[in-house]
Design a protein around this motif. Structure first.
Motif, PDB file in Angstrom:
ATOM      1  N   ILE A   1       1.243  -1.170  -0.038  1.00  0.00           N
ATOM      2  CA  ILE A   1      -0.611   0.247   0.161  1.00  0.00           C
ATOM      3  C   ILE A   1       0.574   1.191  -0.182  1.00  0.00           C
TER       4      ILE A   1
ATOM      5  N   TYR B   1       2.638   2.937  -3.058  1.00  0.00           N
ATOM      6  CA  TYR B   1       1.906   3.945  -4.250  1.00  0.00           C
ATOM      7  C   TYR B   1       2.036   4.902  -4.098  1.00  0.00           C
TER       8      TYR B   1
ATOM      9  N   PRO C   1      -3.705  -0.530  -5.285  1.00  0.00           N
ATOM     10  CA  PRO C   1      -3.709  -0.794  -3.877  1.00  0.00           C
ATOM     11  C   PRO C   1      -5.013  -2.211  -4.647  1.00  0.00           C
TER      12      PRO C   1
ATOM     13  N   SER D   1      -3.218  -5.636  -3.196  1.00  0.00           N
ATOM     14  CA  SER D   1      -2.679  -5.284  -2.056  1.00  0.00           C
ATOM     15  C   SER D   1      -3.795  -5.666  -2.163  1.00  0.00           C
TER      16      SER D   1
ATOM     17  N   VAL E   1      -6.471  -0.490   2.479  1.00  0.00           N
ATOM     18  CA  VAL E   1      -5.972  -0.394   0.921  1.00  0.00           C
ATOM     19  C   VAL E   1      -6.931   0.658   0.041  1.00  0.00           C
TER      20      VAL E   1
ATOM     21  N   SER F   1      -5.949   4.019  -1.568  1.00  0.00           N
ATOM     22  CA  SER F   1      -6.825   4.716  -2.914  1.00  0.00           C
ATOM     23  C   SER F   1      -7.247   5.702  -2.921  1.00  0.00           C
TER      24      SER F   1
END
Lengths: 555, 77
Positions: free
Chosen positions: A97, A100, A299, A302, B55, B59
């Motif tokens: 994570i 990124y 992600p 992930s 997660v 994002s």
């Protein structure tokens, strides 16, 4: 279809047929990929090695996903969860994570400067930025030696699948290794002809299969085992004392392992985008925005990796037997055996195909990245400075074959533990290129000789520390954690080595600047780091020293 | 639609994007924040579901930074 290869080994015919079906499918796709967005000519590294630098958001998403989440991860992360729990396994989730935001910040600059100057490898950039052949060679060689064992480890992933299928038996050595040999020969052939387009296309198949498999597996775990029971079983196993009196593993990190967990996550994240193969996939993107958009949507992988990691715990709860066909226990078999026990043969075949194809995609990209490094930064730099783009592509194609067969020999002739040790070291090593590359994206303050010395010290320190680690199973390379210098805190060795490297680089830069040591020419200019695809792409083919304006080198 | 080559971002935008990007990094690298068992969710200990949650949050934060930078770039013209 059900035949026996070696005495006593039963081959699962249905699962094998499903695996073969998908293997044939991706092989056809791999060869046809050469015709995809057909270029006028495949005879340059931009086309063969970077797919024409024209991949959009979706293709880049599949390519980077296929590239960064390798079969080894699919097998090794759950295996680590199965064997010793969260600290050695689940750190992969924060790691993938945290990477990124880092990619979002650094990689657009790398993309821009590479686009402007026609750089194909990280070492190309270092060569242009610092005007130093020595530093560029150091970065190229580090990339090569870190990537080779990584390719070899993809084979370990395939081997775990073949072993579960009953093809790994103890019979004839030649027959035992034949499936692996065929798989790699086919992979080598279509990478040779299609270049980066082959893994980009195959990645679609790989990811579709992986997502399908993981969704089904998690529903199965939720319904048949129950998440609560799964975590209870894992917690009980991790708390069990081993013969030495220590706990088997960590269910949740405690105050002694906080730093280990976060330095593993952070160090691995920094290492991940320094690997030549991640750079290759990033540079194949069409624009800066393709990279930034991907940093926001990648992600999702992930999530999948985290769920996959939990299958290691599911295997504990399901009391999966991890005895290999050679009669020895092997945690790497946890996930393949779990699928084999829990699902019908045909679905286990789909899961095995996902893992095996998951090995082929990164192996292809890694071998392309390694060959580009060799061609650009060793062959052209030291042996044939006037190489034409066509000659470069030809050399790269041949080197990609050599690299893959080298990896194959590595796995077949040496103990598998060697590949795992080298991969551990590879992560430590590749981190040592980060000061030259990432700092170079922002400033020319660091002196090239200081960077080279810092790199050498970091490499040596990291290698020695890794060598000294003992574990229950091995006398050396027993793990990736050690005490941080002058402290009692256990952290990731690569991270400590990077800190040592950085300190040496900073101190020596001050010294060298005080003595006015020559700083070398800088071929890049400040606006190169912002340019987008609309700007003119300049391909600089010759050596770049001397092109710089005098003032820029000291900027 | 031809865009001019982007130049350096306005400092305010760059700082805001930087904050959006550093939040997920800190949320995951400060391990004591989440290395605990409870509260549980669907049988998942806090340690596990917190990281799964990030997660999606990471994002979202990264995408916000992307939108922010994109708007600043379009606003320049």
């Amino acid at each position: 279809m059900s035949t026996t290869i070696a005495a006593g080994t039963k081959v699962d015919g249905v699962a094998l047929s499903v695996l073969l079906f998908f293997f044939v499918l991706v092989t056809v796709g791999g060869f046809l990929a050469a015709k995809w967005r057909r270029p006028e000519s495949m005879h340059s590294l931009d086309e063969w090695g970077l797919g024409g630098r024209g991949f959009g958001t979706i293709v880049t998403w599949f390519l980077l996903g296929g590239d960064l989440y390798t079969a080894y991860t699919f097998v090794a992360v759950p295996a680590a969860m199965f064997a010793t729990g969260a600290v050695s396994g689940f750190f992969a989730v924060p790691y993938t994570i945290v990477v990124y935001p880092l990619i979002f910040i650094f990689m657009p600059r790398m993309w821009s400067v590479a686009h402007r100057h026609g750089y194909v490898t990280p070492a190309d950039f270092v060569r242009g930025r610092y005007g130093s052949r020595g530093l560029s060679l150091a970065v190229a060689v580090t990339g090569l030696i870190a990537t080779m064992p990584y390719i070899a480890l993809q084979l370990v992933g395939i081997q775990a699948v073949l072993d579960t299928l009953g093809l790994g038996g103890t019979g004839n050595r030649f027959i035992k290794d034949l499936p692996l040999f065929i798989a790699f020969a086919v992979l080598a052939a279509y990478t040779y002809s299609s270049g980066l387009r082959a893994p980009a296309l195959i990645a679609f198949v790989k990811d579709t299969l992986i997502y399908l498999v993981i969704v089904v597996a998690i529903i199965y775990v939720g319904v048949k085992i129950g998440f609560g029971d799964m975590f209870h079983a894992a917690e009980a196993k991790m708390a069990t004392k081993t013969k030495t009196g220590a706990a088997t593993g960590a269910f949740i990190p405690n105050d002694k392992t906080y730093w280990a967990y976060s330095s593993l996550a952070f160090g691995s994240a920094l290492a991940l985008f320094m690997y030549p193969h991640s750079m290759t996939a990033v540079l194949a993107g069409r624009s800066r925005n393709v990279i930034r958009r991907n940093a926001a949507i990648l992600p999702v992988y992930s999530l999948m990796l985290g769920l996959l990691a939990l299958l290691g715990f599911a295997a504990i709860a399901a009391k999966t037997n991890v005895i290999g066909s050679d009669g020895k226990p092997n945690a790497q078999l946890a996930v393949p055996h779990f699928f084999h026990d829990a699902f019908p043969s045909w679905f286990a075949g789909v899961a095995f195909a996902a893992i095996a194809i998951g090995a082929l995609v990164p192996a292809a990209i890694m071998s392309i990245a390694a060959s580009n490094l060799f061609t650009r930064n060793i062959y052209r730099e030291f042996f044939k400075p006037d190489a034409t783009p066509k000659q470069e592509a030809q050399v790269s194609k041949i080197v990609s074959l050599v690299v893959k067969f080298g990896a194959l020999l590595f796995v077949l002739t040496l103990d598998k533990q060697n590949a795992i040790n080298f991969q551990l070291l590879g992560g430590v090593w590749i981190l040592q290129t980060i000061v030259a590359i990432v700092a170079g994206l922002y400033t020319r303050w660091f002196h090239r000789w200081a960077l080279l010395t810092g790199w050498a010290v970091g490499m040596t320190y990291g290698t020695v520390m890794a060598y000294q680690q003992k574990s229950a199973a091995t006398a050396h390379f027993g793990g990736s954690l050690a005490k941080f210098p002058f402290s009692h805190t256990t952290v990731y060795i690569g991270f400590s080595a990077l800190v040592v490297n950085l300190v040496v680089s900073v101190v020596l830069t001050f010294v060298l600047r005080a003595f006015n040591a020559p700083v070398g020419a800088d071929a890049t200019s400040p606006e190169d780091y912002y340019s987008d695809s609309e700007g003119p792409a300049v391909r600089v083919l010759g050596t770049e020293g001397g092109l710089a304006e005098p003032g820029v080198a000291r900027a | 639609m031809r865009e001019p080559s982007p130049r350096r971002l306005p400092t305010g935008v760059a700082a805001a994007a930087g904050v959006l990007l550093i939040i997920p990094v800190l949320a995951l690298l400060i391990v004591p924040l989440y290395a605990k068992k409870g509260p549980q969710l669907w049988g998942f200990p806090f340690f596990y579901w917190y990281q799964f949650l990030w997660v999606f949050l990471a994002s979202g934060f990264t995408y916000s930074a992307y939108v922010l930078i994109g708007r600043a770039r379009r606003g320049e013209r």
